[in-house]
Motif scaffolding. Structure first.
Motif, PDB file in Angstrom:
ATOM      1  N   SER A 152      91.745  42.651 -68.628  1.00  0.00           N
ATOM      2  CA  SER A 152      92.188  43.910 -69.020  1.00  0.00           C
ATOM      3  C   SER A 152      91.490  44.314 -70.119  1.00  0.00           C
ATOM      4  CB  SER A 152      93.695  44.035 -69.189  1.00  0.00           C
ATOM      5  OG  SER A 152      93.968  45.364 -69.434  1.00  0.00           O
TER       6      SER A 152
ATOM      7  N   TYR B 131      99.403  44.499 -72.446  1.00  0.00           N
ATOM      8  CA  TYR B 131      99.764  43.455 -71.589  1.00  0.00           C
ATOM      9  C   TYR B 131     101.337  43.192 -71.173  1.00  0.00           C
ATOM     10  CZ  TYR B 131      95.020  41.880 -72.801  1.00  0.00           C
ATOM     11  OH  TYR B 131      93.450  42.258 -72.937  1.00  0.00           O
TER      12      TYR B 131
ATOM     13  N   VAL C 232      97.005  47.047 -68.357  1.00  0.00           N
ATOM     14  CA  VAL C 232      96.595  46.111 -67.286  1.00  0.00           C
ATOM     15  C   VAL C 232      96.544  46.871 -65.820  1.00  0.00           C
ATOM     16  CG1 VAL C 232      97.662  43.945 -68.381  1.00  0.00           C
ATOM     17  CG2 VAL C 232      99.041  45.472 -66.922  1.00  0.00           C
TER      18      VAL C 232
ATOM     19  N   ILE D 176      92.923  47.413 -64.221  1.00  0.00           N
ATOM     20  CA  ILE D 176      92.060  46.271 -63.756  1.00  0.00           C
ATOM     21  C   ILE D 176      91.300  46.503 -62.814  1.00  0.00           C
ATOM     22  CG2 ILE D 176      91.950  43.980 -63.174  1.00  0.00           C
ATOM     23  CD1 ILE D 176      94.239  43.156 -65.122  1.00  0.00           C
TER      24      ILE D 176
END
Length: 544
Positions: free
Chosen positions: A330, A387, A343, A346
Motif C-alpha cells: 500500500s 492500514y 489499502v 492496492i
C-alpha cells in the motif's frame, strides 16, 4: 615630537633669524638634520634595509617548483601550505617554521599564476542598476534541525538589483517545483516582476543543456512556459566559478542571510514554521543599509516597487504530476521515496500532485492521502490510518512500521499504549488489539484530542471497549462546545471522577420530554367487576 613637527619648528626658527649653530643647539640635532629640514618641508622616507637571509632561502626554488607543477595537477589535488611544509621537512630536512612557508606561498603563488598566464588580471567594471529593471536568483543550502533531526534544506533567494530587497524561502529540495514556487512567492511578496533581465546560473530546473562556453542554452519546456506566463527575461551567467561575480549580489545576500539568521542552527518542527521565521527575518532586513548607501533597503524598495510590472491574474500550476501504481504494501514511489495510501487502492494507479514541500494523492479526483515531502532519499512515510482495514483482519501484524512512525509523530500517545495493554490483559492479545484498532477507526470521524480524552476516561473506569471510548469522546466534544454550568465532580486525588455513561442512559438523556398523560386502568376494572357478577349467578343456580 614627530619628524614632521621637528622640521616645521626648525624652518620656523630659521625664518625668525636663528643661525645654523643656534638651530643645532636649540633642537639638539646635527648640522645634517638642520640642512635637510631647510631644504625640504617633508622628511625623506626611511630607507628600507636589505632583507635578511632566512633559513627558508635555500628552499624557495623548491617551493616555486612545487607551485609550478600544481598548474598541471587536478584542481582538487594541488598542494596546500601544510603539505608543502611537510614535504620540506620530510624530503629536504628543512629547519623552517610553518609561518615562514605560509607567508612565502601567499606572496609567490599569485605571482606564479600571473607569470604562467593562467590567471591574468581581470578588470571589473562598476555597474548601475535602474530601479525596477533587474533581479538575481539563486539557491543556497542551509542546515536545519527539523523535528529533532539535523537535515540540509535549500534556501531560495530572489534579490532586486537596485534596492537590494530580497525574498527568501526554504524548501526540502531544489527541484523545478521548488524553483517555480520560490518565484511565485517572491514575486507576490514584491508585488511585481522586474521589467528587464533576471540573472541565473545554470540550474537544472531551468537549463537542459549548456551550449559551449557562450551564453546559449537549451531551456526546459516548463521553464519556457513559466517565463512566458510571468514575463521574465532570463540571463544566464558563465558556467562555473568564472561566472559567479555576474550575480554577486544574490551570492553575497545568501551568505549574509545564512550567517545572520541561521546561526545558531534553527530548531523547528516543520518547514512551514521555519518559513514563517524567514518572512520575519526578511522584514527585519528592510531596515539594514548596504555598504555606504544613504538610506535603508526598505526605503529604496518603496521607490522601486511602483516601477515593477504587474503580476498576471491567473495562476500558474507549479506542481508536478505522477501516476504511480500502488504496490502490495500500500505504498507509492515518488522520487526515490515511498509514501502510504489506503489499502483499498492496492494494485491501482493513483494521481500524485508533487509540490515543493508536500504531496497530495488523488483517486479519481478524490483526495485520499496527503504527506509532507521527505528530505532525504530512500525514506518511507507511512500513515497508520491507511492500514486499519487490513489490521482488523490481521491484528497480529499491528506492531508495524506505521505504528512506530505514529508514535514518533505523537499521534499514538502513551494513553493509547496504556489502554491497549489493559485491553489485551482483559480480552486477550487478539481481541484487545482489535478493540484498539476499532478505537483508531474512530479518528476518521472524531478529532484526535477528543479520542485521547475518551481513552483516558475509559481507562480510569476500566471500560475497555470501543463503544465506551466513542461515548466518552463524544461527551468530551460536547463539553468543549457547551461547557457545563456546574463544576465537575472530583475524586480525593483531585482527578475527574471516572464515570462511563451506558448506551441506554445516553439515549434516554437525549430524548425529548414526554408530556403525555399517565395511562389509566379504569376500563380494565369494569371488566373484572362484570366477570365477578356472572360467576356468582352461575354458582347460585347450581345450589338450587
Amino acid at each position: 615630537m614627530s619628524k614632521v613637527e621637528l622640521y616645521a619648528a626648525i624652518r620656523r626658527d630659521h625664518r625668525g633669524g636663528m643661525s645654523m649653530r643656534q638651530l643645532e643647539r636649540t633642537h639638539c640635532v646635527t648640522w645634517r638634520t638642520v640642512r635637510k629640514a631647510l631644504d625640504a618641508a617633508w622628511p625623506e622616507p626611511r630607507k628600507k634595509l636589505p632583507p635578511r637571509e632566512t633559513s627558508l632561502d635555500p628552499f624557495k626554488p623548491v617551493i616555486d617548483a612545487i607551485l609550478r607543477a600544481d598548474l598541471d595537477a587536478p584542481r582538487k589535488q594541488r598542494h596546500t601550505v601544510t603539505r608543502i611544509f611537510h614535504r620540506l621537512i620530510e624530503e629536504h630536512a628543512a629547519d623552517v617554521s610553518y609561518g615562514m612557508v605560509r607567508r612565502y606561498v601567499a606572496v609567490r603563488k599569485p605571482q606564479i599564476l600571473v607569470e604562467s598566464g593562467e590567471a591574468p588580471l581581470e578588470a571589473f567594471i562598476p555597474q548601475t542598476h535602474p530601479p525596477g529593471m533587474e533581479a538575481e536568483v539563486d539557491f543556497g543550502d542551509v542546515t536545519v534541525r527539523l523535528a529533532g533531526e539535523l537535515v540540509i534544506c535549500y534556501l531560495f533567494s530572489l534579490r532586486l538589483s537596485y534596492s537590494g530587497k530580497a525574498v527568501h524561502r526554504v524548501f526540502a529540495s531544489c527541484g523545478q517545483e521548488a524553483f517555480f514556487e520560490g518565484h511565485v512567492h517572491a514575486l507576490r511578496t514584491l508585488g511585481g516582476v522586474p521589467r528587464s533581465k533576471v540573472r541565473y546560473d545554470n540550474l537544472k530546473a531551468a537549463v537542459a543543456q549548456v551550449l559551449g562556453l557562450k551564453r546559449a542554452r537549451v531551456e526546459s519546456d516548463r521553464w519556457i512556459a513559466f517565463k512566458s506566463h510571468l514575463g521574465i527575461e532570463s540571463f544566464y551567467c558563465r558556467p562555473g566559478i568564472e561566472g559567479a561575480h555576474e550575480k554577486g549580489g544574490v551570492e553575497g545576500q545568501i551568505g549574509y542571510f545564512r550567517r545572520n539568521h541561521f546561526v545558531p542552527v534553527p530548531e523547528v518542527d516543520s518547514l512551514a514554521e521555519l518559513n514563517e521565521l524567514v518572512e520575519q527575518w526578511d522584514r527585519q532586513d528592510d531596515a539594514r543599509r548596504i555598504d555606504a548607501r544613504p538610506t535603508t533597503v526598505g526605503e529604496y524598495f518603496v521607490d522601486e516597487r511602483p516601477l515593477l510590472m504587474p503580476l498576471p491574474e491567473e495562476p500558474f500550476e507549479t506542481c508536478r504530476i505522477f501516476t504511480p501504481r500502488v504496490d502490495r504494501y500500500s505504498q507509492i514511489p515518488v522520487w526515490a521515496n515511498r509514501y502510504s495510501v489506503p489499502v483499498r487502492l492496492i494494485g491501482r494507479r493513483v494521481r500524485v500532485v508533487l509540490h515543493a514541500s508536500h504531496l497530495v494523492v488523488y483517486d479519481q479526483n478524490v483526495e485520499v492521502a496527503r504527506h509532507e515531502r521527505l528530505i532525504a532519499k530512500g525514506g518511507c512515510h507511512l500513515e497508520l490510518d491507511h492500514y486499519l482495514e487490513a489490521l482488523v483482519r490481521k491484528p497480529g501484524a499491528f506492531p508495524a512500521t506505521a505504528l512506530e512512525q505514529a508514535r514518533s509523530a505523537g499521534r499514538f500517545t502513551p494513553i493509547h499504549d496504556a489502554w491497549w495493554a489493559q485491553a489485551r490483559k482483559v480480552h486477550g492479545e487478539r481481541d484487545g488489539t482489535r478493540a484498539l484498532i476499532e478505537v483508531l477507526l474512530l479518528g476518521r470521524h472524531l478529532p484526535h484530542e477528543h479520542i485521547v480524552a475518551g481513552l483516558a476516561a475509559a481507562l480510569r473506569a476500566d471500560a475497555l471497549t470501543a463503544d465506551a471510548v466513542a461515548l466518552e469522546a463524544r461527551e468530551a466534544a460536547q463539553a468543549e462546545n457547551e461547557p457545563a454550568t456546574t463544576p465537575p465532580m472530583h475524586t480525593h486525588a483531585g482527578q475527574p471522577a471516572a464515570t462511563v455513561t451506558s448506551l441506554h442512559e445516553w439515549r434516554l438523556a437525549h430524548l425529548p420530554p414526554d408530556t403525555r398523560p399517565l395511562p389509566s386502568v379504569t376500563a380494565y376494572d369494569q371488566l373484572l367487576h362484570h366477570r365477578r357478577t356472572s360467576g356468582d349467578d352461575h354458582r347460585e343456580g347450581e345450589a338450587q
